[in-house]
Design a protein around this motif. Structure first.
Motif, PDB file in Angstrom:
ATOM      1  N   SER A  15      -8.752  -4.594  -5.176  1.00  0.00           N
ATOM      2  CA  SER A  15      -7.484  -4.828  -4.388  1.00  0.00           C
ATOM      3  C   SER A  15      -7.038  -3.548  -4.023  1.00  0.00           C
ATOM      4  N   PHE A  16      -6.330  -3.568  -2.879  1.00  0.00           N
ATOM      5  CA  PHE A  16      -5.593  -2.243  -2.493  1.00  0.00           C
ATOM      6  C   PHE A  16      -4.540  -1.969  -3.181  1.00  0.00           C
ATOM      7  N   GLU A  17      -4.510  -0.865  -3.703  1.00  0.00           N
ATOM      8  CA  GLU A  17      -3.283  -0.109  -4.460  1.00  0.00           C
ATOM      9  C   GLU A  17      -2.682   0.942  -3.677  1.00  0.00           C
ATOM     10  N   LYS A  18      -1.142   1.013  -3.816  1.00  0.00           N
ATOM     11  CA  LYS A  18      -0.435   2.269  -3.283  1.00  0.00           C
ATOM     12  C   LYS A  18      -0.795   3.360  -4.165  1.00  0.00           C
ATOM     13  N   VAL A  19      -1.348   4.491  -3.599  1.00  0.00           N
ATOM     14  CA  VAL A  19      -1.409   5.836  -4.391  1.00  0.00           C
ATOM     15  C   VAL A  19      -0.966   6.965  -3.494  1.00  0.00           C
TER      16      VAL A  19
END
Length: 350
Positions: A15-19
């Motif tokens: 899943s997309f994660e904030k980085v």
């Protein structure tokens, strides 16, 4: 180096994660852009989920980028701080081959550097591959930054950086205009922009869609005809009708059925890329001197031309604005064809 917030995938089934990502220092010919909006293209999904088998992780997709110039390098002449600008599918090319010299960088003989997932020198992009527009900032050489004209909202302009030029380029190449009968297969994120563009060019536009569910929209966008391809009668009624057909869908279609809809010297152009090879009966090409062709986005100069045309004619994409934490759900909805017509990420939510 500078840092920017971004949304990334670390694996195809993740899943997309904030980085936090790094962007290169501003060079003499570079433009630093504060990204305001980033469109979601179906090719983002194919790449992020490694459906084409060549994705590099972490993957930060996004090649429909609209924002504001935050800083420019000492030698930049085309853009100034505060300008509304966009970045499309490419951020570099060799600049010396025949296609590049003809302003067709998308066909660069050495291979264009794409806005994300292209291998580059780690000095150009830390990590060794390009990271795209699902981020708060990006650094791009000025030659690959286009101006978004006044009167064209950044949110509705973002999808034009890919979807818009993908349709505009073949319409121009094959001479769309008054007296030309054009069909658009599919009226999704690509097709709906194509209907608007072709109608604004003065062509007679027909939509060929699986169903009639978007018929009212199609007429509103400028189509004079709208037919369901699930009805076999469509292919009998429209035989030999069109000068140009643009196929925007990525599913494997019965191409021979569509070829028979072309008039003498008509052309069917493939824009959506299906997973499997196509089969064609040669007589359907030879019989009416028909052509089967393909087209891929457009060069930087043509992208600017397209934006200027859209501003002049009041053309923007039809969008659903989402927050950054809604990207995963938006991907699933695109795959399910549950969007009218293009998702755009509000980057301020990062």
């Amino acid at each position: 180096m500078s840092t920017a917030a971004a949304y990334a995938l670390s694996a195809p089934d993740g899943s997309f994660e904030k980085v936090t990502i790094q962007r290169r220092e501003l060079g003499p010919h570079d433009v630093l852009i504060d990204i305001k909006f980033a469109g979601i293209c179906h090719s983002d999904i194919h790449t992020a989920r490694d459906e084409w088998g060549r994705t590099r992780y972490p993957c930060v997709p996004g090649h429909e980028i609209a924002g504001v110039v935050a800083a420019v390098g000492s030698a930049v002449s085309r853009h100034r701080v505060g300008d509304h600008v966009g970045v499309g599918c490419m951020v570099g090319s060799c600049g010396v081959c025949a296609p590049c010299l003809a302003d067709e960088e998308q066909y660069c003989a050495a291979g264009a550097t794409m806005t994300y997932n292209s291998v580059v020198d780690p000095a150009v992009q830390p990590g060794g591959h390009t990271l795209g527009g699902y981020s708060t900032q990006i650094v791009v050489t000025e030659n690959f930054v286009v101006a978004i004209p006044e009167g064209l909202g950044l949110d509705v302009a973002a999808p034009l950086l890919c979807a818009g030029v993908t349709l505009y380029s073949p319409l121009r190449h094959w001479g769309a205009g008054p007296g030309k009968k054009i069909a658009i297969i599919g009226m999704g994120g690509l097709g709906h922009v194509g209907v608007k563009l072709a109608a604004a060019m003065g062509a007679e536009v027909t939509v060929l869609s699986h169903s009639l569910s978007k018929q009212e929209d199609g007429k509103l966008f400028g189509a004079v005809g709208y037919y369901a391809t699930s009805d076999k009668q469509t292919f009998r009624d429209l035989r030999g009708r069109f000068d140009l057909i643009l196929n925007t869908v990525s599913a494997n279609l019965p191409i021979d059925d569509y070829l028979r809809l072309l008039n003498l010297d008509g052309t069917l152009v493939i824009l959506g890329l299906p997973e499997n090879p196509m089969s064609v009966q040669p007589f359907n090409l030879a019989g009416y001197r028909r052509s089967l062709a393909g087209s891929m986005i457009g060069g930087v100069a043509q992208t600017q031309e397209m934006l200027n045309f859209c501003a002049e004619h009041g053309i923007g994409a039809e969008i659903e604005l989402i927050a950054a934490d809604e990207i995963d759900g938006a991907y699933d909805r695109v795959v399910a064809s549950d969007v009218r017509y293009r998702f755009v990420i509000d980057v301020s939510t990062m």
